[in-house]
Design an enzyme around this catalytic site. Structure first.
Site: not given
Length: 739
Positions: A77, A223
């Site tokens: 991320s 993610d």
């Protein structure tokens, strides 16, 4: 579907924040070189955490001061963004400067600036439809996979990684780098170590429900926070002997912080993340170093506080100086490492341009917006603008670019993907107006659109409106060339509108004007800023008396030719801050075209907006005139209502001539992302006249208004009071576009 929707709202609320520049402190180096014999390979692990990941930059600054060479980087991320950029050759100062200067508020919106939208799409703002479009096919409704498609975010990542665009094996970056994502189908962690660097980072940042998943090698990726938010094992597998691990997670909410449904959904996401983080941190060895910056209330969406996060990251790293200094090397060896990382800023010269077209729009139509030619250097700012214009056609889910190396040639590949929930769309809308006394009106509408009916991007629309002004309309719009410069536009429909006749402030009669209409037009668009069109209109209708004497009741026929030139560069039709909008129209009604009588009319209008800080100013006027003879009642000009002589009721004044000049001021007082609020006022001067000889400054009336406005998800809402010279006033509520 409810949990997914809630997750989208939660993450979007935390991700969309404006960015402000903040200064970072300079620090002094402190090193005690270690022996270079059999130096352990050092891996850097950077965890996810949104804006909290700005702390990674502060840690990197201290590592460079201490002359600690990094051999491997694994990130998820925000850790993938910072880690990927550092691995590709950017310095901590450069990364920090980008984090603090990027307009994150704009980046986390898909819609291009209104100025980049095609003129056709700007005309849609005259409607009152809610902007999101629901797709449907085979009787089923279809929606996007997330709130955001990451259109502008993709372009930012492409710009930031442009210097490393030719490297597709991430192990061959100046520092070997691996990013982590999650397979949305299986829930398993996926390690990305090859391909397009910007795309890998984008997949690692695809927050579920907020950002569209990214398809790579047949997998739908999101993610990595739910599978491996702090990828210790990835760095270990890359070959690291010693790890420096930076965890910027926010942890779990306390009991008193769980106040509502959104907090519950967020907590569930935090639980998933914390469990995999605990598992990874449990594998750390005594020789590994864990840095956990104390970021306090700095949230994952607080990108305007990036400078603060960088400083906290520095402080956290300095707290670990005794352990970190053991990994320092002498200046000579560190210089070799730094030289290896140095990547010259190189602007690629493009040898070919190719399109990866996943749509029904023709290649020529899409490429007509791209000015880059073989042999030219890539100008990323210009390319971003042109891609914004393509996206502004409102047909595509994403439009992005990739720089590729094929043999000794450098090329630009444009990846274009049509909306997966199209091409059939439904939009709904509501329009309200009230004076809180004896008059109110409402209209409810539904609009069906089918886009990309051919390679030139033709479209058809069907609209239905119920309420005070019922209507039905069918429309076909067809560009005639790939650049969409020339077009034909046909409409057919039926409508019924109610008009009041006033004696002073009292309505003495009400008439219902119903008509069937056919409009055939052809025109020319001038970029995104202007349009000219010529057309023929045939209309047949009836004026019926609803209240009052039937003096105006009649049947009528209109046969008209018209010419129109329009300019529109406003940044908003709700609360404009810049740009202009104007129109000059000429209409001739002729018996030879089927009209009941001959007359000629002119329509002239212009608006200009200006902003200084939170203060907005808009100057505007319109003057509509019957040039000779008299127009019949159904073709009279009308004025009255908010910003059109606000002290009068809507359409209270009518005549052969109408003119109004307005100066409007409003100030933003509420900064809520999804519901910005404004207070303002206006001064207006004008009137309606039956005879052109009566038109003049001395025969006008001064009006004004004060109002509160809000840009709501279903349109602009205005609530206020209008005043007219002579003491008359009216309260008003208006929902819908004004400019």
């Amino acid at each position: 579907m409810l949990p997914a929707a809630l997750i989208a709202v939660v993450w979007l609320a935390t991700l969309c924040s404006p960015a402000q520049a903040a200064a970072t402190q300079s620090t002094s180096p402190a090193t005690q070189p270690s022996s270079q014999t059999q130096r352990p390979k050092i891996g850097l692990v950077l965890g996810g955490g949104g804006a909290r990941g700005s702390a990674h930059v502060g840690v990197l600054k201290v590592l460079e001061e201490l002359h600690i060479p990094i051999d491997y980087i694994a990130g998820n991320s925000m850790g993938a963004i910072v880690g990927g950029l550092y691995a590709s050759g950017m310095s901590p100062d450069e990364i920090g400067r980008e984090l603090q200067t990027i307009d994150w508020d704009d980046t986390f919106q898909d819609a291009p600036p209104r100025t980049n939208r095609s003129f056709r799409r700007k005309l849609d703002d005259n409607l009152y439809m809610v902007k999101p479009k629901l797709g449907f096919s085979d009787g089923d409704m279809k929606t996007p996979l997330a709130y955001l498609h990451g259109q502008k975010f993709d372009l930012q990542l492409s710009r930031l990684t442009l210097h490393a665009a030719s490297i597709h094996d991430f192990n061959k970056l100046p520092i070997p780098f691996h990013a982590v994502a999650t397979d949305l189908e299986t829930g398993q962690a996926v390690v990305l170590q090859s391909g397009e660097l910007a795309r890998a980072i984008r997949a690692s940042m695809a927050v579920p429900g907020a950002f569209d998943p990214v398809e790579i090698n047949g997998r739908l990726l999101v993610d990595g926070l739910v599978s491996n938010n702090v990828p210790v094992n990835v760095a270990r597998d890359m070959g690291a002997d010693v790890l420096i691990v930076v965890d910027v997670g926010s942890g779990l909410y306390k009991r008193d912080q769980i106040m509502g449904a959104l907090d519950v959904v967020t907590q569930l996401t935090n639980i998933l993340s914390e469990r995999n983080v605990e598992q990874q941190l449990a594998t750390l060895k005594p020789s590994d170093i864990l840095i956990k910056p104390q970021l306090g209330d700095l949230g994952s969406g607080d990108f305007d506080r990036a400078g603060e996060g960088i400083k906290i990251g520095e402080q956290a790293a300095r707290a670990m100086l005794p352990a970190l200094q053991k990994l320092s090397v002498d200046l000579a060896h560190y210089t070799q490492f730094a030289d290896r990382r140095a990547v010259p800023a190189k602007v690629p010269v493009i040898d070919f341009v190719r399109i990866d077209n996943q749509s029904r729009i023709g290649d020529a139509t899409i490429l007509s917006h791209i000015t880059l030619q073989p042999g030219q250097s890539l100008n990323s700012a210009l390319l971003d603008k042109e891609i914004g214009e393509i996206y502004g056609l409102d047909v595509f889910e994403t439009v992005r670019y990739e720089v590729v190396e094929e043999g000794d040639k450098t090329g630009l590949v444009l990846h274009v993907k049509e909306k997966s929930w199209g091409p059939n769309y439904l939009q709904f809308g509501v329009e309200l107006a009230s004076n809180f006394s004896d008059e109110s009106s409402y209209n409810l509408g539904v609009l069906y659109s089918r886009t990309a009916i051919n390679s030139l991007n033709g479209e058809i629309r069907l609209g239905l409106q119920i309420g005070q002004d019922p209507a039905v309309v069918a429309e076909w719009y067809q560009p005639l060339d790939p650049a969409s410069r020339y077009f034909i536009n046909t409409r057919a429909g039926w409508s019924s509108n109610q008009y009041n006749v006033y004696d002073g402030d009292s309505a003495i009669a009400q008439y219902d004007v119903s008509r069937a209409l056919i409009d055939l037009a052809a025109g020319r668009e001038f970029g995104t800023w202007g349009q000219a069109r010529l057309g023929l209109v045939w209309s047949k209708g009836t004026v019926d008396t609803v209240i009052g004497t039937p003096g105006l009741a009649s049947d009528f026929r209109l046969g008209q030719a018209y010419a129109q030139f329009a300019v529109d560069t406003l940044d908003s039709v709700y609360f404009p801050g810049s740009g202009r909008k104007g129109q000059l129209g000429l209409i001739t009604s002729q018996e030879s075209l089927g009209a009941d009588q001959n007359f000629n009319q002119m329509l002239l209008s212009y608006s200009q907006a200006y902003t200084q800080g939170r203060n907005h100013f808009v100057g505007m006027f319109h003057f509509d005139s019957t040039l000779d003879n008299d127009a019949p009642p159904e073709s009279l000009f009308r004025t009255g209502g908010f910003l059109n002589l606000s002290g009068y009721r809507p359409n209270q004044l009518s005549g052969q001539q109408v003119g109004v000049a307005t100066l409007m001021y409003f100030r933003r007082i509420v900064d809520a992302k999804f519901l910005p609020g404004y207070v303002g006022g206006s001064i207006e001067y004008g009137n309606a006249w039956q005879d052109s000889s009566d038109v003049g400054f001395s025969s006008g009336a001064i009006n004004g208004s004060v109002f509160f406005g809000a840009d709501t998800p279903i349109g602009a809402l205005y609530l206020g009071v209008g005043f007219a010279e002579g003491g008359s006033s009216t309260l008003f509520l208006h929902l819908g576009p004004l400019f």
